[in-house]
Every structure is written in structure tokens, then in C-alpha cells.
Design a protein around this motif. Structure first.
Motif, PDB file in Angstrom:
ATOM      1  N   ALA A 519       0.694  -1.109  -0.287  1.00  0.00           N
ATOM      2  CA  ALA A 519       0.070  -0.070  -0.191  1.00  0.00           C
ATOM      3  C   ALA A 519       0.980   1.452   0.208  1.00  0.00           C
ATOM      4  N   SER A 520       1.636   1.107   1.045  1.00  0.00           N
ATOM      5  CA  SER A 520       2.826   2.393   0.931  1.00  0.00           C
ATOM      6  C   SER A 520       3.583   2.600  -0.690  1.00  0.00           C
ATOM      7  N   LEU A 521       3.718   1.676  -1.544  1.00  0.00           N
ATOM      8  CA  LEU A 521       4.428   1.871  -2.611  1.00  0.00           C
ATOM      9  C   LEU A 521       3.414   2.214  -3.822  1.00  0.00           C
ATOM     10  N   ALA A 522       1.831   1.873  -3.513  1.00  0.00           N
ATOM     11  CA  ALA A 522       0.710   2.557  -4.440  1.00  0.00           C
ATOM     12  C   ALA A 522       0.346   3.608  -4.357  1.00  0.00           C
ATOM     13  N   ALA A 523       0.657   4.014  -2.906  1.00  0.00           N
ATOM     14  CA  ALA A 523       0.829   5.392  -2.468  1.00  0.00           C
ATOM     15  C   ALA A 523       1.608   6.919  -3.206  1.00  0.00           C
ATOM     16  N   LEU A 524       1.920   6.402  -4.113  1.00  0.00           N
ATOM     17  CA  LEU A 524       3.410   6.958  -4.865  1.00  0.00           C
ATOM     18  C   LEU A 524       3.417   7.436  -6.244  1.00  0.00           C
ATOM     19  N   ASP A 525       2.882   8.356  -6.375  1.00  0.00           N
ATOM     20  CA  ASP A 525       3.684   8.755  -7.668  1.00  0.00           C
ATOM     21  C   ASP A 525       4.157   8.157  -8.912  1.00  0.00           C
ATOM     22  N   ALA A 526       4.503   7.716 -10.285  1.00  0.00           N
ATOM     23  CA  ALA A 526       5.275   6.487 -10.852  1.00  0.00           C
ATOM     24  C   ALA A 526       6.852   7.071 -10.921  1.00  0.00           C
ATOM     25  N   THR A 527       7.435   8.378 -10.360  1.00  0.00           N
ATOM     26  CA  THR A 527       8.775   9.019 -10.291  1.00  0.00           C
ATOM     27  C   THR A 527       8.346   9.001  -9.456  1.00  0.00           C
ATOM     28  N   ALA A 528       8.559   8.805  -8.454  1.00  0.00           N
ATOM     29  CA  ALA A 528       8.838   8.330  -7.114  1.00  0.00           C
ATOM     30  C   ALA A 528       8.577   6.985  -6.405  1.00  0.00           C
ATOM     31  N   LEU A 529       7.983   5.816  -7.174  1.00  0.00           N
ATOM     32  CA  LEU A 529       8.084   4.794  -6.887  1.00  0.00           C
ATOM     33  C   LEU A 529       8.908   3.763  -7.446  1.00  0.00           C
ATOM     34  N   ILE A 530       9.469   4.362  -8.812  1.00  0.00           N
ATOM     35  CA  ILE A 530      10.853   4.677  -9.502  1.00  0.00           C
ATOM     36  C   ILE A 530      11.609   4.727  -8.393  1.00  0.00           C
ATOM     37  N   ALA A 531      11.984   5.989  -8.015  1.00  0.00           N
ATOM     38  CA  ALA A 531      12.638   6.210  -7.013  1.00  0.00           C
ATOM     39  C   ALA A 531      13.421   5.149  -5.832  1.00  0.00           C
ATOM     40  N   ARG A 532      11.867   5.168  -5.208  1.00  0.00           N
ATOM     41  CA  ARG A 532      11.838   4.444  -3.919  1.00  0.00           C
ATOM     42  C   ARG A 532      12.155   2.380  -4.199  1.00  0.00           C
ATOM     43  N   LEU A 533      11.956   2.193  -5.380  1.00  0.00           N
ATOM     44  CA  LEU A 533      12.544   1.185  -6.022  1.00  0.00           C
ATOM     45  C   LEU A 533      14.362   1.038  -6.112  1.00  0.00           C
ATOM     46  N   ASP A 534      14.422   2.353  -6.780  1.00  0.00           N
ATOM     47  CA  ASP A 534      16.133   2.150  -7.175  1.00  0.00           C
ATOM     48  C   ASP A 534      16.506   2.317  -6.233  1.00  0.00           C
TER      49      ASP A 534
END
Length: 581
Positions: A519-534
Motif C-alpha cells: 500500500a505504501s508503494l501504491a500511494a506513490l506516483d510513478a516517478t516516486a515509485l521508481i525512485a523508491r525501488l531504485d
């Protein structure tokens, strides 16, 4: 168990040295061959390094804080994966020296405590409380996933892959396995000589490699002391098959040939020196108890072995480099002298240093990297040989290990179990009970092809000198983890991680199921999600290719949760995640 795991066999000529250009080409070819290219952060090198591995000198200026990239890289080498941005940023603020000091000070986790907390959980009414063997695996994963002693856990895992025991051997009790892991935890930051003795005298190792109840020679029966432990303690645990230079390269004779470290007569000498030991919980004043005991007695597996003098080989023993033990010594004296002889052998520092570097940082450390760590093993700066705290620091803080832009050779495949642990930690996996039921992961078809405490042999899951056929082998590079990375295992890993992500967690029954926080990842926009995965899974070194692939994938899926799942599955199989850089 005489398989040659070294780069060269005794007497084999050394290949010509690789040029820088050839080496780079070999690595590039290997990356293409194994689909393991990736990495990248093209920023200038950041962070600090202490090449000798020593602690900072009092009164010296404080080191500049590491970059986030180098902090993320450090956590992938020293732990089972970052738990989130807060942990990375805390390391940046604390600095490597502060983090290491805090980790060295943390007490060792006790796996036996976990076992005792689970005793009798599966018993039926009226049955005596017992321990299922699965509890040993759970105890290990509990430390990996939730323990605050992450550095100790990661180093202990490396030690377990050098000083191997395995539940593949029948009848090793869960208490024996967990007691052995507790021993490795205690010794992870201690002295290598103490570690060697504790390994040699642990009943689990005694059982696994047949030193337990090994008797003196009996000419009338044609028997002799068991040679299994004597052979492996030399070949696999300490010095290897060929003589080494201080930088880990083969020492060559005048004809350019490698030279053996020992021969069969030396193995027989060590086997005699190690004879006469049995379970330490028994009474060694009673000859009958050397063999007569109940292996279901848990106390047998937690007390170091002790000697029965009447079963010990009394004669002279030939050891390394022509050293002999005189006849008539006690078994305790022979044991101590034999282990001291191993400890003082010049091969030990580079042999151990290279394997520890391989397990934590890179499959192909440069000879200079090995030499620097080996020098710390030989002398920690205070005249102490075998100080593992100093050696661990030397590995992690070496100039080749640190920085934002590691050299091409500073890379290794993340083992399957480490990738799994990284996912569980990075995705905040938690169960209602706070425990886990991670047990068997060794299937290549639908699991990871690797499961802690289930190495197929004393040679571990893979040999440190393993080379996949093709460009890697042709150019002299090694890639140990690729020995368990065949087509079936790659497909099995895809299925495993897809099921983990799509199912939202792992394990059963429900109260022990580790549920992922998507859920915490789903709350991120695409750019922020990729940054978190990075940050979590690429050490801030995600390649442009992977970034583009994830961007298109996320943009093509309307559901935020489904896009997160798809991105995580792609991440799990992306070369720049699978290869730690």
C-alpha cells in the motif's frame, strides 16, 4: 571430498596476466553472456574508505558523510537489505564508522532461544514436547529479517558458507544446527583462531565431517582415524590446495608451476592429531561412553566435544611444512598444536580474506584488495593475528568497496536467499505473530534453489572458484553464485517472486504469514515509485534501460496496486538488481 575448488591445481602453470583492456572485455562479455549487465550511477565516487580497515585514529578529523548511493551500497554488502529510505538516510547521518561501532557492540542473537520458545508447538495431546527441525530454519530467518545485529548475521552467513554444515546429513538435530549458528554468531567479530577451534569441537561439525568418535589406528583391524575433517579443514576452511602469495595469487616455482600446500601424509597426520573426541556432555572417564549414548539427548549437541585419551592416536604426527607433533602428547595438546599450525600458515590470511570479500562485496577482488585485507588479518595494527572485527571492517571500508562508481570487477550475483531477504525487508514484511515459517527453499522448480542449512555438500552451494563455461572461464574470472543459476533455477525464481508479489506475502498458517506492505508503494506516483525501488533494490544504481522499462510498464497499467506488483516482479528479475554493485 577432494574436488579442486581452487583456481589452479597443484603443479598447473599460471595463465598470463590479463591486461586492463582484456579484463574489461571479459567482464562485459560475462555480463552479456549471463544477462547480468546493469548498475550505473555515473556520479563521481563518494563516501570514504579506510584501506587498511583500521578504526579511525583518535583526534583525526571526522570523515565526510557518505553519499546516499554509497550508503545504499554499503547496506547491501553489510546487511540483508535496506528497510527503507529512513535507514539509508540514518546511515548517511551516522557515517560508516559510527554504524560499524554500533553493530560491533550489538549482542549476538541466540537461535537456541528461538527454538526453546517454539518447543512443543506441534505436539499432540499427551506427547512430550519436541522440536521440529523446521524451527532451526525459522530461527535463522528471524535474525535475518528482524534482528538488529544485521552485520553479525551477514558475516555469520558468510562463515557458514566457508565452515559448512548441512542438514543434508541425516540426523543432525535442530538443536545441533542452531547451536552451531549461535557459535558462528559469537565468533563473527572475535578471533579466527578461536573460531577455528570452536568449529572443530562443535558436535554438529564432528558429526557432519566424522571427527566425532574418530578412533586411533588399529593395525589388527586395519582401521585408522577418520580423515574427513582433517582433509576439509585444510582444503576448504583454511589454506586450500596450493600455496598462495600474500595477495591470494598462486605462488609459482621456478618452472612457473603451482605448489601444493600438503599431501596425503599430512592429512593422515592431522587425522591422528584429531582422534579421540566425542560428545562433551558425556563422562570421558568412562571408556564405554565414547560410543554409547543417545543421540536424541539434546545436551549432546550444545556442549563442545571433549577427549577420551584411550581413543587418541599416541604416535608422532606429521603436519604442515614438515612440522611434527611428538609422540605421547595428550589429545588436547595435539589438537591445540595442530590448530595453531594451521592458524600460522601463510595461506590463511589471503585464503580467508578472498572468500569473505566474495561473500560480501565482489566475486573478483583485485589482488591488491585481497592483500590489504590479508595484511589486516595478519596484523590488525596492534600485533593481533586473526582479529575478525578488523578484517570485516577492512573488507567493507576498502577503497575498492566504497564509492558511488565501483570498478567493473566490483560486482557479484546476489544469492537467491539474499534477494528474497532483501524483498521481505524492503517491503516491510510482517506477520501477526511477529514470527515466520520460512523453511524449505531449495527446490529449483518453484522456489529459490538455495535454502540455508541445506547446502548439498561441504563444498557449499557453489565453489568460490566456479567459472561458467564461455567468456568468463576463458578470461579467468569467476562467478560463484552462477553455479546454482541454471535455466531451471532462473525460471523457478521468476515463479517464486511472481507468487510472492502477486500473493502479497509468504508463509502459512495465517498468523505467521509475512505480509508485504504494498500500500505504501501504491500511494506513490510513478516517478516516486521508481525512485523508491531504485533505493531499495538497485542501490541507487538502476540502469537507464530498467528505468525506461519500469516507466512504460507502470504507465500502461491503470490499477496502482497492479502496477506496483508488475514493477516488483520486473525488479526481481532485472539484471541490475540480481547483480550487486
Amino acid at each position: 571430498m577432494d574436488d579442486d575448488i581452487d583456481t589452479l591445481a597443484p603443479g598447473q602453470a599460471a595463465p598470463p596476466a590479463l591486461s586492463t583492456e582484456t579484463a574489461a572485455a571479459a567482464l562485459a562479455a560475462a555480463a552479456l553472456l549471463a544477462a547480468c549487465g546493469g548498475g550505473g550511477g555515473g556520479a563521481d565516487a563518494g563516501g570514504t574508505a579506510t584501506p587498511t580497515g583500521s578504526a579511525p585514529t583518535p583526534g583525526t578529523p571526522a570523515a565526510p558523510p557518505p553519499s546516499r548511493r554509497d550508503a545504499a551500497r554499503f547496506l547491501s554488502q553489510a546487511t540483508f537489505g535496506a528497510t527503507g529510505p529512513a535507514q539509508v538516510d540514518a546511515l548517511v547521518a551516522q557515517g560508516f564508522d559510527g554504524w560499524l561501532a554500533a553493530q560491533f557492540a550489538r549482542p549476538a542473537a541466540l537461535h537456541l532461544d528461538y527454538l526453546n520458545s517454539q518447543r512443543g508447538r506441534d505436539q499432540k495431546a499427551g506427547e512430550k514436547p519436541y522440536l521440529a527441525e523446521e524451527t532451526s530454519y525459522e530461527a535463522l530467518w528471524q535474525q535475518w529479517l528482524t534482528g538488529e545485529d544485521q552485520l553479525r548475521a551477514r558475516v555469520s552467513w558468510a562463515l557458514l558458507q566457508i565452515f559448512v554444515i548441512s542438514n543434508i546429513a541425516p540426523d543432525i538435530r535442530p538443536v545441533a544446527m542452531s547451536s552451531y549458528l549461535d557459535m558462528l554468531n559469537r565468533n563473527a567479530f572475535g578471533n579466527w583462531r578461536t573460531l577455528l577451534q570452536d568449529v572443530a569441537l562443535h558436535p554438529a561439525m564432528g558429526y557432519y565431517l566424522n571427527m566425532l568418535e574418530s578412533e586411533k589406528e588399529n593395525p589388527s583391524k586395519g582401521t585408522h582415524p577418520n580423515e574427513n575433517f582433517a582433509r576439509e579443514v585444510l582444503q576448504l576452511f583454511s589454506i586450500g590446495l596450493i600455496q598462495l602469495n600474500a595477495d591470494g595469487t598462486p605462488k609459482l616455482d621456478a618452472a612457473g608451476k603451482t605448489q601444493p600446500t600438503y599431501d596425503e601424509a599430512v592429512v593422515k597426520g592431522f587425522a591422528k592429531a584429531f582422534s579421540g573426541w566425542s560428545y562433551g556432555a558425556l563422562d570421558n572417564t568412562k571408556s564405554s561412553q565414547f560410543h554409547d549414548h543417545d543421540e536424541n539427548d539434546e545436551s549432546l549437541w550444545v556442549v563442545p566435544m571433549k577427549a577420551w585419551a584411550g581413543y587418541h592416536s599416541p604416535g608422532e604426527k606429521l603436519l604442515l611444512d614438515g612440522k611434527t607433533l611428538p609422540a605421547g602428547q595428550t589429545p588436547e595438546k595435539d589438537m591445540a598444536d595442530a590448530l595453531d599450525t594451521i592458524f600460522q600458515h601463510p595461506n590463511v590470511p589471503p585464503f580467508f580474506a578472498k572468500q569473505l570479500i566474495q561473500r560480501l562485496v565482489t566475486s573478483n577482488p583485485s589482488p591488491a584488495f585481497v592483500a590489504r585485507v590479508a595484511a589486516v588479518f595478519a596484523n590488525d595494527g596492534a600485533g593481533v593475528r586473526g582479529n575478525l572485527k578488523a578484517v570485516v571492517r577492512a573488507v567493507l571500508m576498502d577503497a575498492e568497496a566504497r564509492g558511488d562508481s565501483p570498478a567493473a570487477n566490483v560486482a557479484k550475483q546476489r544469492e537467491p536467499v539474499i534477494r528474497f531477504a532483501n524483498f521481505l525487508r524492503g517491503l516491510g514484511a510482517k506477520s501477526a505473530s511477529g514470527l515466520n515459517r520460512i523453511q524449505y527453499l531449495d527446490s529449483s522448480d518453484d522456489a529459490l534453489g538455495q535454502s540455508p542449512l541445506l547446502a548439498p555438500s561441504v563444498f557449499n552451494f557453489y565453489a568460490p572458484g566456479y567459472r561458467p563455461a564461455g567468456p568468463i572461464a576463458a578470461q579467468g574470472w569467476v562467478a560463484p553464485e552462477f553455479q546454482i543459476s541454471g535455466e531451471t533455477a532462473v525460471a523457478g525464481s521468476l515463479n517464486f517472486f511472481a507468487e510472492l508479489v502477486n500473493g502479497g506475502g509468504y508463509g502459512w498458517p495465517e498468523q505467521h504469514r509475512l505480509n508485504l506492505d504494498l500500500a505504501s508503494l501504491a500511494a506513490l506516483d510513478a516517478t516516486a515509485l521508481i525512485a523508491r525501488l531504485d533505493l531499495l533494490f538497485f542501490n541507487l544504481g538502476m540502469s537507464a534501460t530498467t528505468r525506461e522499462r519500469l516507466t512504460k510498464l507502470i504507465g500502461a497499467i491503470d490499477s496502482k496496486t497492479e502496477s506496483v506488483k508488475a514493477a516488483l516482479i520486473v525488479t526481481a528479475l532485472s539484471p541490475d538488481h540480481v547483480i550487486q554493485r
